[in-house]
Structure formats: C-alpha cells, structure tokens
Motif scaffolding. Structure first.
Motif, mmCIF file in Angstrom:
data_model
loop_
_atom_site.group_PDB
_atom_site.id
_atom_site.type_symbol
_atom_site.label_atom_id
_atom_site.label_comp_id
_atom_site.label_asym_id
_atom_site.label_seq_id
_atom_site.Cartn_x
_atom_site.Cartn_y
_atom_site.Cartn_z
ATOM 1 N N LEU A 86 0.860 -1.185 0.000
ATOM 2 C CA LEU A 86 0.000 0.000 0.000
ATOM 3 C C LEU A 86 0.892 1.229 0.000
ATOM 4 O O LEU A 86 1.629 1.445 0.962
ATOM 5 C CB LEU A 86 -0.907 0.001 1.235
ATOM 6 C CG LEU A 86 -1.780 1.248 1.398
ATOM 7 C CD1 LEU A 86 -2.762 1.356 0.242
ATOM 8 C CD2 LEU A 86 -2.525 1.220 2.717
ATOM 9 N N PRO A 87 0.846 2.064 -1.053
ATOM 10 C CA PRO A 87 1.705 3.244 -1.087
ATOM 11 C C PRO A 87 1.116 4.382 -0.265
ATOM 12 O O PRO A 87 -0.038 4.323 0.153
ATOM 13 C CB PRO A 87 1.734 3.603 -2.579
ATOM 14 C CG PRO A 87 0.435 3.116 -3.093
ATOM 15 C CD PRO A 87 0.051 1.922 -2.273
ATOM 16 N N GLU A 88 1.908 5.428 -0.089
ATOM 17 C CA GLU A 88 1.424 6.604 0.615
ATOM 18 C C GLU A 88 0.507 7.384 -0.327
ATOM 19 O O GLU A 88 0.754 7.446 -1.514
ATOM 20 C CB GLU A 88 2.623 7.464 0.998
ATOM 21 C CG GLU A 88 2.272 8.655 1.833
ATOM 22 C CD GLU A 88 3.491 9.504 2.145
ATOM 23 O OE1 GLU A 88 4.578 9.167 1.630
ATOM 24 O OE2 GLU A 88 3.329 10.466 2.889
ATOM 25 N N ASN A 89 -0.533 7.982 0.204
ATOM 26 C CA ASN A 89 -1.483 8.731 -0.628
ATOM 27 C C ASN A 89 -1.840 7.963 -1.893
ATOM 28 O O ASN A 89 -1.537 8.385 -2.996
ATOM 29 C CB ASN A 89 -0.898 10.079 -1.032
ATOM 30 C CG ASN A 89 -0.797 11.005 0.149
ATOM 31 O OD1 ASN A 89 -1.631 10.958 1.054
ATOM 32 N ND2 ASN A 89 0.223 11.822 0.166
ATOM 33 N N PRO A 90 -2.444 6.814 -1.736
ATOM 34 C CA PRO A 90 -2.659 5.967 -2.915
ATOM 35 C C PRO A 90 -3.689 6.537 -3.875
ATOM 36 O O PRO A 90 -4.590 7.262 -3.473
ATOM 37 C CB PRO A 90 -3.151 4.648 -2.307
ATOM 38 C CG PRO A 90 -3.801 5.044 -1.043
ATOM 39 C CD PRO A 90 -3.072 6.250 -0.534
ATOM 40 N N TYR A 91 -3.480 6.214 -5.161
ATOM 41 C CA TYR A 91 -4.464 6.541 -6.173
ATOM 42 C C TYR A 91 -4.854 5.256 -6.865
ATOM 43 O O TYR A 91 -3.998 4.441 -7.185
ATOM 44 C CB TYR A 91 -3.883 7.486 -7.222
ATOM 45 C CG TYR A 91 -3.757 8.894 -6.745
ATOM 46 C CD1 TYR A 91 -2.599 9.335 -6.144
ATOM 47 C CD2 TYR A 91 -4.808 9.792 -6.901
ATOM 48 C CE1 TYR A 91 -2.479 10.627 -5.712
ATOM 49 C CE2 TYR A 91 -4.687 11.084 -6.466
ATOM 50 C CZ TYR A 91 -3.525 11.515 -5.876
ATOM 51 O OH TYR A 91 -3.393 12.790 -5.446
ATOM 52 N N PHE A 92 -6.108 5.106 -7.072
ATOM 53 C CA PHE A 92 -6.555 3.927 -7.804
ATOM 54 C C PHE A 92 -7.465 4.369 -8.934
ATOM 55 O O PHE A 92 -7.903 5.506 -8.982
ATOM 56 C CB PHE A 92 -7.261 2.953 -6.858
ATOM 57 C CG PHE A 92 -6.402 2.542 -5.691
ATOM 58 C CD1 PHE A 92 -6.791 2.823 -4.391
ATOM 59 C CD2 PHE A 92 -5.198 1.893 -5.886
ATOM 60 C CE1 PHE A 92 -5.998 2.456 -3.312
ATOM 61 C CE2 PHE A 92 -4.397 1.528 -4.811
ATOM 62 C CZ PHE A 92 -4.803 1.816 -3.530
ATOM 63 N N TYR A 93 -7.744 3.430 -9.810
ATOM 64 C CA TYR A 93 -8.581 3.779 -10.969
ATOM 65 C C TYR A 93 -9.953 4.256 -10.508
ATOM 66 O O TYR A 93 -10.771 3.465 -10.064
ATOM 67 C CB TYR A 93 -8.769 2.558 -11.862
ATOM 68 C CG TYR A 93 -7.491 2.036 -12.446
ATOM 69 C CD1 TYR A 93 -7.161 0.707 -12.323
ATOM 70 C CD2 TYR A 93 -6.619 2.870 -13.121
ATOM 71 C CE1 TYR A 93 -5.995 0.213 -12.870
ATOM 72 C CE2 TYR A 93 -5.457 2.390 -13.661
ATOM 73 C CZ TYR A 93 -5.145 1.057 -13.537
ATOM 74 O OH TYR A 93 -3.996 0.569 -14.074
ATOM 75 N N ASP A 94 -10.212 5.523 -10.630
ATOM 76 C CA ASP A 94 -11.447 6.020 -10.022
ATOM 77 C C ASP A 94 -12.698 5.718 -10.830
ATOM 78 O O ASP A 94 -13.805 6.035 -10.419
ATOM 79 C CB ASP A 94 -11.337 7.524 -9.744
ATOM 80 C CG ASP A 94 -10.979 8.310 -10.975
ATOM 81 O OD1 ASP A 94 -10.683 9.511 -10.851
ATOM 82 O OD2 ASP A 94 -10.987 7.724 -12.067
ATOM 83 N N TYR A 95 -12.516 5.113 -12.005
ATOM 84 C CA TYR A 95 -13.711 4.756 -12.779
ATOM 85 C C TYR A 95 -14.216 3.369 -12.433
ATOM 86 O O TYR A 95 -15.194 2.904 -12.987
ATOM 87 C CB TYR A 95 -13.415 4.860 -14.277
ATOM 88 C CG TYR A 95 -12.195 4.091 -14.676
ATOM 89 C CD1 TYR A 95 -10.942 4.702 -14.678
ATOM 90 C CD2 TYR A 95 -12.269 2.759 -15.033
ATOM 91 C CE1 TYR A 95 -9.813 4.000 -15.015
ATOM 92 C CE2 TYR A 95 -11.146 2.050 -15.365
ATOM 93 C CZ TYR A 95 -9.916 2.678 -15.356
ATOM 94 O OH TYR A 95 -8.794 1.983 -15.692
ATOM 95 N N LEU A 96 -13.487 2.703 -11.502
ATOM 96 C CA LEU A 96 -13.928 1.363 -11.106
ATOM 97 C C LEU A 96 -14.652 1.427 -9.770
ATOM 98 O O LEU A 96 -14.406 2.320 -8.965
ATOM 99 C CB LEU A 96 -12.718 0.436 -10.961
ATOM 100 C CG LEU A 96 -11.903 0.124 -12.203
ATOM 101 C CD1 LEU A 96 -10.714 -0.746 -11.836
ATOM 102 C CD2 LEU A 96 -12.762 -0.589 -13.224
ATOM 103 N N THR A 97 -15.514 0.442 -9.518
ATOM 104 C CA THR A 97 -16.076 0.320 -8.182
ATOM 105 C C THR A 97 -15.086 -0.468 -7.340
ATOM 106 O O THR A 97 -14.137 -1.062 -7.863
ATOM 107 C CB THR A 97 -17.405 -0.443 -8.192
ATOM 108 O OG1 THR A 97 -17.137 -1.801 -8.576
ATOM 109 C CG2 THR A 97 -18.385 0.174 -9.151
ATOM 110 N N ALA A 98 -15.311 -0.479 -6.035
ATOM 111 C CA ALA A 98 -14.380 -1.171 -5.140
ATOM 112 C C ALA A 98 -14.254 -2.643 -5.529
ATOM 113 O O ALA A 98 -13.155 -3.193 -5.576
ATOM 114 C CB ALA A 98 -14.848 -1.028 -3.692
ATOM 115 N N VAL A 99 -15.391 -3.250 -5.818
ATOM 116 C CA VAL A 99 -15.360 -4.676 -6.173
ATOM 117 C C VAL A 99 -14.576 -4.902 -7.462
ATOM 118 O O VAL A 99 -13.749 -5.801 -7.545
ATOM 119 C CB VAL A 99 -16.792 -5.227 -6.325
ATOM 120 C CG1 VAL A 99 -16.757 -6.623 -6.908
ATOM 121 C CG2 VAL A 99 -17.482 -5.245 -4.984
ATOM 122 N N GLU A 100 -14.851 -4.066 -8.472
ATOM 123 C CA GLU A 100 -14.152 -4.231 -9.742
ATOM 124 C C GLU A 100 -12.649 -4.046 -9.565
ATOM 125 O O GLU A 100 -11.837 -4.769 -10.154
ATOM 126 C CB GLU A 100 -14.658 -3.198 -10.757
ATOM 127 C CG GLU A 100 -16.043 -3.490 -11.274
ATOM 128 C CD GLU A 100 -16.605 -2.318 -12.045
ATOM 129 O OE1 GLU A 100 -16.085 -1.187 -11.892
ATOM 130 O OE2 GLU A 100 -17.561 -2.520 -12.800
#
Lengths: 310, 281, 254
Positions: A86-100
């Motif tokens: 887990l990186p600091e200040n993480p960014y993830f694909y915001d077009y996905l839902t948590a499950v996806e």
C-alpha cells in the motif's frame, strides 16, 4: 528461516532538476526483516523511507548494494506474488467500483473467479467497507481510499505486507483500526514492514525499528533494546511551593503549577515528603520511560551535531 | 533466456517480418506507378479545405508531386491535365506561387507546342500577380518565338510598364524582332537578366531555364546547319559529328548544358539532345 | 499472459467509461448519416460521396481515439501514480504495456466495427453492394494499429502532450513517405541520400496501407497486396510495441 527482506549497503541518489546536481536519498543502508515480525522504518520526512520501499518493490534501481525479497531480486514476479503493498497517498482507478478494483488485482494474482469473490468479500469486511463495495472509487473519501488500499494489499493472503505511511491522514479511530489490523496480521503469522513518521503508533506495534535520518541509518534493533525498560525519570506535578532542597529540574506549567523532574523512583519518596512538609500539594505522579520519540529526537540531535562538526 | 534477449529477438523478428512484407508490397506495385494517378487530384478548393490552413505547404507538395509526375516522359497523355494542375489546383492553394505558372507554360509551349495553353497559364499568373514583370515578359517571348509579333509586342509593353522591370532590357528584346531571330543574342540578353542583382529568385530561375533551353536550341541549329554544309561539300552527310570538326566546318563540337555530347542520327541528319527537355531526363 | 489480458480488459473498460469516446463516436456516426444529405450536392454518383465521407470518418475518428486515448494510457497512470500498486503486483512490466496496447486495440476495433458497419449499411441502403469497401476498412484498422503503437510508445516515456505531438508527426510523416521516395531519387549521393534511405525505410509507409481510393471506385484489391499490406502493418505495430515494452522496462518511478 531466511530473512523476508534483506537490504545490504543500499545506496541511491537522484539527479536534480534538468540534470543539475544530485540528491543522495539513501546511503549505505543495511537491514533485514525476519519472518513474523512487525518492522518499522522510521524517520522524518525526506529521510529516505519511501525511496527504500521503492527500491524494495523494483520501482527504482539502486546505485549500489543489494536488495532481496524472499531471497529473490525485487523485479522477480514470483517474489511479488507473496507480498501486498500500500503506497502513501494511494491513487486507484477512479472509474472502477471497489469490487471491480479488487477483482482486477485478484486477477493479476491469478486467483480464479470463485476464489476472488470469496476473498474480496472477506477483505471488504475486514477493512470496514461493507455496503460501499459497488460505489465508484471516484466517490470515496480519503479514509475510504485508504481502506480499499489495505483491502487490495491483504486480499490475496500475502506473507509479507509492505505499507508506506499507512496511518497518514487518518483520524484517531482510523489509526487505531490500522494498528489493530497490523497486529491481527502478525497474529496470522505474516510479516509487516511499514514506514512512518508517527512514532506513537510505531511504538505500539513494532517489534523492531530502524531509524533513518537524511538517508543514513542511525539506529536499528528491538525496541526494548534501544530503549531502557526501567523508568528513567519521574515527573511530579506540584501545586504550591517546591522547597529548594529537593533535587531535580523544575518547569513551570501554564496553569501555574510546577513540573518537577526527578532522576528516578528512589528520589520520589523523599521529594513527596519534603513538598508536603513545605505545604505543597502533589497533583500527579508520572513515571516515564524513554519513548521512541525521545530516542528519535536524541538520534536526530546527534546526527545534526555530527553534520556540523564534519 | 533473459528478458532483454527475448525482447531483442522478438523485435528483430518483427522488423524482419515488416521488411519482408514491405518488399513484397513494393514488388507488387505497378511498375510505372510513381506518384499516384491523377484520377484523384480534386479541385483546388476542396484541397484547400482539406489542407486545414496549411495551403502554401499543400501547394508545395502538389508542385513537387507534379514535377515528378511530368518528369515521366514515357507517360501517355502527358499533357492532358497540365492546365488543371498548374492553372487550377496550385493557384487555388497559393495564387502567388510564381514557379508553377511558368513551368507549366514552358512544358506546354516547348514540348506540347501548345502556345495558347501556355499563354493562358501565364495570363492567369499575371492576373493574380500584377507586380511580376517576368510572367508577361515570358509570354511575349513565347509569342515572339511563335512568330506572333503583334501579340509579343503587346506583352513586352505590359512587362515594361510594371515597376521594377528592367525597362531597357525589355525594349531591347522587343526591338530584336526587327533584326530577325538571333538565338545567340537572346542567350546573351537572358544572361544579363541572370546577372542582374535586382532580380528575384523567380526571375533568375526563369532566366536560367531560358539560357539552357536557348543554348540547346542554338547548338542544335548550328549543328544541323553544319551537317547540311558537310553534305553539300562532300555529297553525303557525315557518319559522326566529329567529322564536322575534321572537315573544318566547326572549330570544335559543343556539349549540351549537362556536359553530354549531342546525339546524331546519320540516317535522318537530325541532331537531338535530352537536355532540350524542360524537366531534364 | 493472464495478467496482460486482465490489464487489456481493464483498459477497455476504462475507455468505454470515458464520455469522450462516446462523443467521438457520436460525431462519427453523425458524419456517416449526414453524408447521405451532403451527397445530394453532387452531380453524378451520390454513392461515391457517401463512401468517401464514410471511410474518411472511420479513419479520422479512429485516429482521434488512437491519439487522445493512446497517448494518455501510460503517462496518465504514471502521473496519477496508479501505476505504483499495479507494478507491485506479480505482473511483468512488459505485460502492463502490452496489456494497455491490447486494450486500446480492442477499443479501436470496436470503433471501426461500429462506424465502418454503419458506412457499409448506408451504402447498402443506397442500393450498392458494400463488399468492395471491406478490405479498405480492415486496412484502416491496421493503420490505426500502427498509430496506436506509436501512441503507446511515446506515452511510456513522456507526457501526454508531447506524446500526442509525436504520434501525429509520425502519422503525417507516414503519409508523406512517398515524398521521401522521390527525394531519394533526386539526391543521388552522400549523407543526405543515406538519411533519405534510412527515413524512407524506417518510417511507417502508411500510404501503402491506404486503399480507400481504389475501394471507392470498386476496383478489387488483389489478395496478395492485401495480405502483404496487412502483414506489414501488423509486424510494424508489433515491433513498436516491443520497443515500448523495452523502454518501460527500464523506467524508474522516482
């Protein structure tokens, strides 16, 4: 059992802007993390903690020295199968839902569909995101993003969990939950390696720590070894006069009371007697051992003195 | 096998595959297919729209393509679209682009013997660029060669009136017709234009071309006349041009502007040269 | 391989959740529909106008997608740092790039299918057989595959704007490769000639993949030419993607 992480004489510098100058991020760092322990990489901002983690994960290449994860080089795909990050200040694909999102990462770990479903459900529950799994990540608050990041780091049941500033930006409740999670992971037999500049949290969970300052290792070892277990001093809050015969440092508190610092428990009884005899009231007694923060500040102070001398 | 080596091999294989496929494509192309056929060169207005604001560049590109297209002397029907390309497409894109007007006109007058077509191009160019003295001047020149002296005079007059035209030169040339066709004098005059530092690139380019074309024409005329003289003296035409020198008729054999010797066909007595082509070989 | 597929499908999903894609698609379909009316302006064959505009729409809008989506693909991940957690997974770096490219190709294929299909339908509705157009549509996709490869390559080491500029430059140069051929014939010797030779061989000869003119006039494209052109484009795109993988492999993420 061989160490889970082994770093030897790591050195990494970055070129400055436009190639002018260079910044030595980490120099001559050596440490090793044993299986099943919670290891804290501590230091102020800019100490080189994140750089060390990036070298560990193969995101940057070291200038010198060796790094091994489960005895393999950092870019080795098999080694990465056994860790969660887990990186600091993480960014993830915001077009996905948590499950996806979790499903994608599960796929990358080679889990089949049924397995993924089970683990995602478990991970979501574990990090406290139940009910929000169908929401797009775009709508998540910072705390929620942190949680889903933790979910992604643990859902595939890794042996080693690497966290970069996992408590940053969380409120006290959140920090407590992360601490509990780390301890629970250790109970499952996992190894946790995390970096932080918040020392109170580290003090509460770490087995061993390494203190970094300006890229150099200043102290490393078990917490108990680094800090003496005996009460180092006693702080006594006194309302009213403190007779001059009583030894120890005096500091004045904002509310007018005096903070008396005694050298040890032995000095407590005679001091209390003297103060009571003089007409003062004992408002509180705090036996203090050296905290991680004290150790930390001490090491930093020493480093700065060394720097000035050289 | 390390990842880098694998990647290198894959890259090499892909490059090889692409190279082979491309070679095949080149081989499958029709032999005379240089630039694409004119069938699809649309009206200049559409081309202008398609060029998305880069009309002058588009004009240049069409010009390059056209030069290549018309360099193919084997092409059937060479002269069909010249006015379309040089008189419509390119001027629509860049009406102030002078070179295409006179190049197109030159091809039409010199190679297709189409004076009217050439004059149309030059008139169009002159209409869009009234300040260019070279275009009406050249028109007058072509009329002069075609022995249309009245029209030539009118063109020379127009040219002389344009500010910046070397009026003296123009008048001299105009007066030439009274003395008959004297190619060597014409070459000398054009050389003067070439040497004139006040002239612009277009004028110099035209002058250069004129010198070249006229030199060839003059040489061919001299050589053919020498052949006729030889025949009158010896009773038969020479087998090779060198015999003209041996016979003392010519002091030396001239070479064409490209440095190559002139070709001679003893059967017909005709002297030719590739250098007489407007666009070279 | 599985990881690459996962990334590819996710890239596809990202693209179809992007509103910009639908905007481009809508405009393309509008052009195809409108071509029917524009055709009324011409004297002569109306179908030709529909075919010309239709193929142009497939090509140009596909190009827009390849450039705008493709150039952001890798660089956006780096900028937004979503790439950190992804690369910490058991996925090789080349799988990441190849997966991104595969996803982009799927998007382009879908676009060509939809817009190209509508062109074929429009032509059929006007009473003419659209079969001759199919090879041209396929080769448009091949050309887009090459452009997309360059987009991903540039995206793997520079920011989206420079990547877009570079990709468009390659596209333009690729269509002007015939002029390098001409230049080669004019410049006979020396370093300039070598440079022309190198450029002509190295730059993608996109004009060789362009059979639109022939297809519109119903001239059949020989199978050998079609196969060679498709092979050329495919191998070329593969080479560029491999190059992108190599570049990405060496990147540091400071």
């Amino acid at each position: 059992m061989p160490p889970v992480i082994e770093i030897r004489n790591l050195r990494k510098s970055f070129r400055g802007h436009l190639g002018i100058g260079s910044h030595l991020a980490v120099s001559d760092l050596s440490l090793s993390v044993e299986p099943g322990e919670i290891y804290g990489l501590l230091g102020p901002n800019g100490a080189g903690k994140t750089t060390t983690l990036k070298v560990l994960l193969g995101l940057v290449k070291p200038d010198a020295g060796s790094v091994a994860l489960f005895g393999r080089p950092p870019r080795d795909v098999a080694a990465r199968r056994r860790l969660g990050f887990l990186p600091e200040n993480p960014y993830f694909y915001d077009y996905l839902t948590a499950v996806e999102f979790l499903d994608l990462y599960g796929r990358l770990h080679g889990l089949d569909a049924a397995e993924r479903r089970r683990r995602i459900e478990r991970a979501i529950e574990r990090v406290g995101l139940k009910g929000r799994e169908k929401t797009p990540l775009r709508k998540f608050s910072k705390g929620m993003v942190q949680r889903v990041g933790l979910a992604q780091a643990i859902q595939h049941d890794p042996e080693l969990v690497i966290l970069d500033e996992p408590m940053s930006g969380l409120d006290p409740v959140g920090r407590r939950e992360v601490r509990d999670l780390i301890l629970a992971l250790k109970a499952q037999g996992k190894t946790i390696f995390f970096s932080s500049h918040i020392l109170q949290d580290a003090e509460m969970v770490c087995d061993r720590v390494a203190i970094l300052f300006k890229g150099k290792l200043r102290a490393v070892g078990r917490l108990d070894d680094l800090m003496s277990p005996d009460a180092k001093w006693v702080e006594v809050t006194v309302k009213g006069p403190v007779p001059s015969g009583v030894p120890g440092e005096r500091r004045v508190n904002p509310d007018g009371s005096t903070l008396l610092v005694l050298a040890g428990f032995d000095a407590l009884a005679p001091a209390v007697a003297a103060i009571t005899a003089a007409g003062g009231t004992i408002a509180g007694v705090w036996p203090r051992r050296e905290s991680l923060e004290d150790l930390f500040l001490r090491e930093i102070g020493r480093a700065q003195v060394e720097e000035r001398v050289s | 096998m390390s990842g880098t080596i694998r990647a290198g091999l894959l890259l090499a294989a892909a490059v090889l595959g692409a190279g082979v496929a491309r070679a095949r494509l080149v081989a499958l192309e029709a032999p005379s297919a240089g630039p694409k056929d004119l069938l699809y060169l649309p009206n200049g207005k559409y081309l202008r729209a398609a060029s998305l604001g880069q009309a002058p560049v588009a004009a240049d590109l069409v010009y390059f393509w056209a030069i290549q297209y018309y360099s193919d002397y084997q092409r059937a029907d060479r002269f069909r679209y010249i006015e379309h390309v040089f008189g419509s497409v390119i001027p629509e894109l860049d009406p102030r682009f002078i070179d295409p007007y006179w190049l197109g006109a030159l091809i039409l007058t010199t190679e297709a013997a189409d004076l009217e077509g050439g004059l149309r191009l030059l008139d169009l160019g002159a209409a869009k660029n009234p300040g260019e003295w070279v275009l009406p001047f050249l028109a007058g020149w072509e009329c002069d060669h075609a022995k249309e002296y009245d029209r030539a005079a009118a063109y020379f007059d127009r040219a002389a009136r344009i500010p910046g035209a070397p009026a003296a030169l123009v008048r001299l040339v105009a007066g030439m017709r009274a003395r008959g066709e004297n190619l060597r004098e014409a070459i000398a005059k054009w050389n003067e234009v070439l040497a004139d530092p006040r002239g612009d690139d277009a004028s110099h380019a035209i002058a250069e071309r004129q010198v070249r074309t006229l030199t060839v024409r003059a040489d061919l005329k001299d050589l053919e006349a020498a052949v006729v003289t030889f025949r009158e003296l010896r009773g038969a035409p020479p087998r090779r041009l060198e015999e003209l020198v041996h016979a003392g008729i010519l002091s030396r054999l001239p070479l064409d502007p490209d440095g190559k010797p002139y070709r001679y066909d003893p059967a017909t007595g005709a002297v030719t040269s590739d250098a007489s082509r407007v666009l070279g070989s | 391989m599985r990881a690459m597929v996962a990334v590819a499908l996710n890239t596809f999903r990202e693209a179809i959740r992007d509103r910009v894609l639908y905007l481009i698609l809508a405009v393309a379909l509008l052009v195809v529909a409108g071509s029917r009316f524009v055709a009324m302006l011409t004297v002569g064959s109306e179908v030709k106008i529909v075919k010309d505009l239709g193929l142009a729409a497939v090509s140009i809008f596909g190009l827009l997608i390849a450039v705008f989506v493709g150039t952001a693909l890798v660089s956006k991940e780096i900028e937004r740092r979503t790439v950190y957690t992804l690369l910490a997974q058991p996925i090789a770096r080349w799988q990441f790039v190849a997966g991104k490219y595969a996803g982009l190709f799927l998007v382009l294929a879908a676009n060509v299918l939809v817009v190209g299909g509508s062109v074929l339908a429009a032509v059929a509705l006007m009473g003419e057989s659209p079969v001759a157009l199919v090879p041209a549509v396929v080769l448009i996709l091949v050309e887009l595959a090459v452009v997309a490869a360059f987009a991903v390559l540039f995206s793997s080491f520079t920011n989206p704007i420079l990547a877009a500029v570079g990709t468009v430059a390659v596209y333009v140069a690729g269509h002007l490769s015939w002029s390098f051929d001409l230049l080669r014939k004019r410049v006979t010797t020396g370093a300039a000639r070598t440079l022309c030779d190198v450029l002509h061989a190295v730059l993608p000869n996109l004009d060789r993949l362009d059979v639109k003119a022939d297809a519109v006039h119903g001239i059949a494209i020989p199978a050998s030419t079609f196969a060679a052109a498709a092979a050329y484009g495919a191998f070329y795109a593969l080479a560029v993607v491999v190059l992108a993988c190599v570049v990405f492999e060496r990147r540091e993420f400071a």
